[in-house]
Scaffold this active site. Structure first.
Site, PDB file in Angstrom:
ATOM      1  N   ASP A 197       0.817  -1.203   0.000  1.00  0.00           N
ATOM      2  CA  ASP A 197       0.000   0.000   0.000  1.00  0.00           C
ATOM      3  C   ASP A 197       0.861   1.267   0.000  1.00  0.00           C
ATOM      4  OD1 ASP A 197      -2.718   1.245   0.569  1.00  0.00           O
ATOM      5  OD2 ASP A 197      -1.629   1.955   2.336  1.00  0.00           O
ATOM      6  N   GLU A 233       1.660  -0.319  -4.922  1.00  0.00           N
ATOM      7  CA  GLU A 233       0.678   0.669  -5.301  1.00  0.00           C
ATOM      8  C   GLU A 233       1.344   2.027  -5.417  1.00  0.00           C
ATOM      9  OE1 GLU A 233      -3.329   2.936  -4.101  1.00  0.00           O
ATOM     10  OE2 GLU A 233      -1.526   2.880  -2.907  1.00  0.00           O
TER      11      GLU A 233
HETATM   12  C1  LM2 Z   1      -3.933   3.648  -0.173  1.00  0.00           C
HETATM   13  N1  LM2 Z   1      -3.096   3.542  -1.110  1.00  0.00           N
HETATM   14  O1  LM2 Z   1      -2.030   4.309  -1.225  1.00  0.00           O
HETATM   15  C2  LM2 Z   1      -5.163   2.849  -0.092  1.00  0.00           C
HETATM   16  O2  LM2 Z   1      -5.419   2.179  -1.318  1.00  0.00           O
HETATM   17  C3  LM2 Z   1      -6.282   3.741   0.327  1.00  0.00           C
HETATM   18  O3  LM2 Z   1      -7.482   3.020   0.390  1.00  0.00           O
HETATM   19  C4  LM2 Z   1      -5.902   4.368   1.671  1.00  0.00           C
HETATM   20  O4  LM2 Z   1      -6.805   5.403   2.028  1.00  0.00           O
HETATM   21  C5  LM2 Z   1      -4.555   5.064   1.638  1.00  0.00           C
HETATM   22  N2  LM2 Z   1      -3.634   4.560   0.750  1.00  0.00           N
HETATM   23  C6  LM2 Z   1      -3.928   5.006   3.029  1.00  0.00           C
HETATM   24  O5  LM2 Z   1      -3.598   3.676   3.334  1.00  0.00           O
HETATM   25  C7  LM2 Z   1      -7.958   4.997   2.715  1.00  0.00           C
HETATM   26  C8  LM2 Z   1      -9.080   5.961   2.384  1.00  0.00           C
HETATM   27  C9  LM2 Z   1      -8.902   7.269   3.130  1.00  0.00           C
HETATM   28  C10 LM2 Z   1      -8.762   6.994   4.607  1.00  0.00           C
HETATM   29  C11 LM2 Z   1      -7.484   6.154   4.764  1.00  0.00           C
HETATM   30  C12 LM2 Z   1      -7.156   5.828   6.198  1.00  0.00           C
HETATM   31  O6  LM2 Z   1      -9.101   6.211   0.971  1.00  0.00           O
HETATM   32  O7  LM2 Z   1     -10.098   8.068   2.911  1.00  0.00           O
HETATM   33  O8  LM2 Z   1      -8.629   8.189   5.322  1.00  0.00           O
HETATM   34  O9  LM2 Z   1      -7.684   4.889   4.089  1.00  0.00           O
HETATM   35  O10 LM2 Z   1      -8.193   5.126   6.808  1.00  0.00           O
HETATM   36  C13 LM2 Z   1      -9.520   8.375   6.422  1.00  0.00           C
HETATM   37  C14 LM2 Z   1     -10.508   9.504   6.162  1.00  0.00           C
HETATM   38  C15 LM2 Z   1      -9.755  10.809   5.978  1.00  0.00           C
HETATM   39  C16 LM2 Z   1      -8.918  11.102   7.219  1.00  0.00           C
HETATM   40  C17 LM2 Z   1      -7.998   9.899   7.493  1.00  0.00           C
HETATM   41  C18 LM2 Z   1      -7.233  10.058   8.774  1.00  0.00           C
HETATM   42  O11 LM2 Z   1     -11.264   9.195   4.987  1.00  0.00           O
HETATM   43  O12 LM2 Z   1     -10.694  11.865   5.771  1.00  0.00           O
HETATM   44  O13 LM2 Z   1      -8.092  12.236   6.939  1.00  0.00           O
HETATM   45  O14 LM2 Z   1      -8.765   8.689   7.605  1.00  0.00           O
HETATM   46  O15 LM2 Z   1      -8.116  10.206   9.861  1.00  0.00           O
HETATM   47  C19 LM2 Z   1      -8.206  13.316   7.861  1.00  0.00           C
END
Ligand code: LM2
Ligand code: CA
Length: 499
Positions: A197, A233
């Site tokens: 990731d 990725e």
């Molecule tokens: C990736 N690839 O580089 C993953 O494919 C992707 O799904 C991950 O993001 C990202 N990197 C980090 O591993 C996902 C999602 C984000 C989410 C993060 C962390 O797309 O939206 O962020 O996982 O759970 C979330 C909230 C975001 C917030 C963050 C931290 O959506 O708004 O930011 O948590 O609290 C303040």
């Protein structure tokens, strides 16, 4: 089932997004092995923070708390059992490893984590690994917020926090050793490789050092000296200084341009047309085929996360989606990955899905529901199981049968009708125009009668055909007729569908 001769491969990975380990084990034995799938990409197996606001989003699994192996998908024992049963069924397991960061800086303190391990996010303490403040990059990151603010600056992209996630310092031997030991525990259990990731956010030299510490694959299932298959990725759509090619010496790399461009072609946006695909590959700005991991959509961009934009096709648009997947599986470029999704209550508001966070089908206590299989082979209970759609399953066989054969006998009408073969093993014809395709085409296949694996398939006895019958003459030519209004406006035949 068509059994491959020694010349054909097993070539397709399926991402069983958010599936439980127990269901994956059954799927390997009952479906994936018998149908020639190469491998499963599993959701991150490591312990993660439990997010309650919003309620148990899928993305909580991208916020590790430790490298203990309990998650929404099941226990360590269930993981171990699944890996061993899948290996026995001839299906490899590739684990999604989240190693760039731990949880969000604002995740608080306590034991709200999937194994109940204690953590303190504001103090950067993860005693179950263990990591503490000195193992994070705060001293290196120079932005005011501590977060990545500008993707044109390679230092902040690697050394600052990605959306507020605590950024690990892989320059330090302790961090490298902890990450490698996590990956090694999975290798020792029998996984065959990794989806790594967020690689754009780590320095290639650090990844190189970590990969160098990895064990060979477990010899209970794999030949001695086998190395893990690694696909990294890296979101590179052009326009940023960090390039996918910085990582291709270390392993395969995700090619995000592939799905974005293919989606645009199949949607016929900006005068893009199928005939253009004649040269699909490097000359389109894609990385060399032998470095690329390709996919029509992934768990991020099917819901507007990550990258790819609005051209990405998903199961929500099944007719175009099946065409895109069939093209991908028929075409020799790259290592192919299929998405297997769950349905959620999508709410598009000005193009943005308000429910893009929603986790898998689950019980009120947050535990993930099993995947029920209907008598007709489809999945129930909001599990989409694209990989069980017969058109997609049969194209997985096509790709295995055609493995190693060059693209051949390309034909197009200058617009949105195309056809191409793979040596003398397979041939596909696609009609994405608004008028009928009716043509006699050189297939390169041996003479005989073949069963189209899209409108149906060969019956178990091997002589019957539930779909269209295609007759290839002594000269290798066959006549194809596909109306623009057909449910699936494409036809595919291969050596294994000969009657
Ligand atoms: C990736 N690839 O580089 C993953 O494919 C992707 O799904 C991950 O993001 C990202 N990197 C980090 O591993 C996902 C999602 C984000 C989410 C993060 C962390 O797309 O939206 O962020 O996982 O759970 C979330 C909230 C975001 C917030 C963050 C931290 O959506 O708004 O930011 O948590 O609290 C303040
Ligand atoms: Ca980083």
């Amino acid at each position: 089932h068509y059994h491959c001769s020694t010349t054909c491969g097993t070539t397709s990975i399926v991402h069983l997004f958010e599936w439980r380990w127990r269901d994956i084990a059954e799927e390997c034995e009952n479906y994936l092995g018998p149908n020639g799938f190469d491998a499963v990409q599993i959701s991150p197996p490591s312990e993660n923070v439990v997010v309650a606001q919003p309620w148990r989003p899928w993305w909580e699994r991208y916020q590790p708390i430790s490298y203990k192996l309990c998650s929404r998908s099941g226990t360590e024992q269930e993981l171990r059992d699944m890996i061993s049963r899948c290996n026995k069924a001839g299906v490899k397991i590739y684990a999604d490893v989240v190693i760039n960061h731990m949880c969000s800086a604002s995740a608080g303190e306590g034991r709200r984590s999937t194994c109940g391990s204690y953590f303190n996010a504001s103090k950067e303490e993860f005693p179950s690994v263990p990591y503490s403040a000195s193992h994070f990059n705060d001293d290196k990151c120079t932005t005011a917020s501590g977060n990545i603010e500008n993707y044109q600056d390679i230092y902040q992209v690697r050394d600052c926090r990605l959306v507020g996630l605590l950024d690990l310092a892989h320059r330090k031997e302790h961090v490298r050793e902890r990450v490698a030991s996590y990956m090694n525990s999975l290798l020792d259990m029998g996984v065959a490789g990794f989806r790594v990731d967020a690689c754009k956010h780590m320095w290639p030299q650090d990844l190189n050092a970590i990969y160098g510490q990895l064990h060979n694959l477990n010899t209970e299932w794999f030949p001695e000296g086998s190395r893990p298959f690694i696909y990294q990725e890296v979101i590179d759509l052009g326009g940023e200084p960090i390039k996918a090619s910085e990582y291709s010496g270390l392993g395969h790399v995700t090619e995000f341009k592939y799905g974005a461009k293919l989606g645009s072609v199949i949607r016929r946006w900006n005068r893009d047309k199928l005939a253009d695909l004649k040269t699909f590959g490097e000359s389109w700005g894609l990385m060399p085929s032998n470095q690329a991991l390709v996919f029509v959509d992934n768990h991020d961009n099917q819901r507007g996360h990550g990258a790819g934009g609005t051209s990405i096709l998903t199961f929500w648009e099944p007719r175009m989606y099946k065409m895109a997947v069939a093209f991908m599986l028929a075409h020799p470029y790259g290592v192919t990955r299929l998405m297997s999704s769950y349905r959620w209550d999508r709410r598009l508001l000005d193009g943005k899905d308000q429910n893009d966070w929603m986790g898998p089908p689950s019980y009120p206590d947050g535990s993930t529901k099993p995947v029920p299989i209907n008598p007709d082979g489809s999945c129930g209970g909001d599990w989409v199981c694209e990989h069980r759609w017969h058109q997609i399953r049969n194209m997985v066989t096509f790709r295995n049968v055609a493995h190693g054969q060059p693209l051949s006998n390309w034909w197009d009408n200058g617009e949105n009708q195309i056809a191409f073969g793979r040596g003398d093993r397979g041939f596909i014809v696609i009609n994405n125009d608004d008028c009928t395709l009716d043509a006699s085409l050189q297939t390169g296949m041996p003479a005989g009668c073949y069963c189209d694996v899209i409108s149906g398939q060969r019956t178990a006895a091997g002589t019957g055909c539930t779909g269209k019958r295609i007759t290839v003459g002594e000269d290798g030519r066959a006549r194809f007729s596909i109306k623009a209004s057909e449910e699936d406006p494409f036809v595919a035949i291969h050596s294994g569908s000969k009657l």
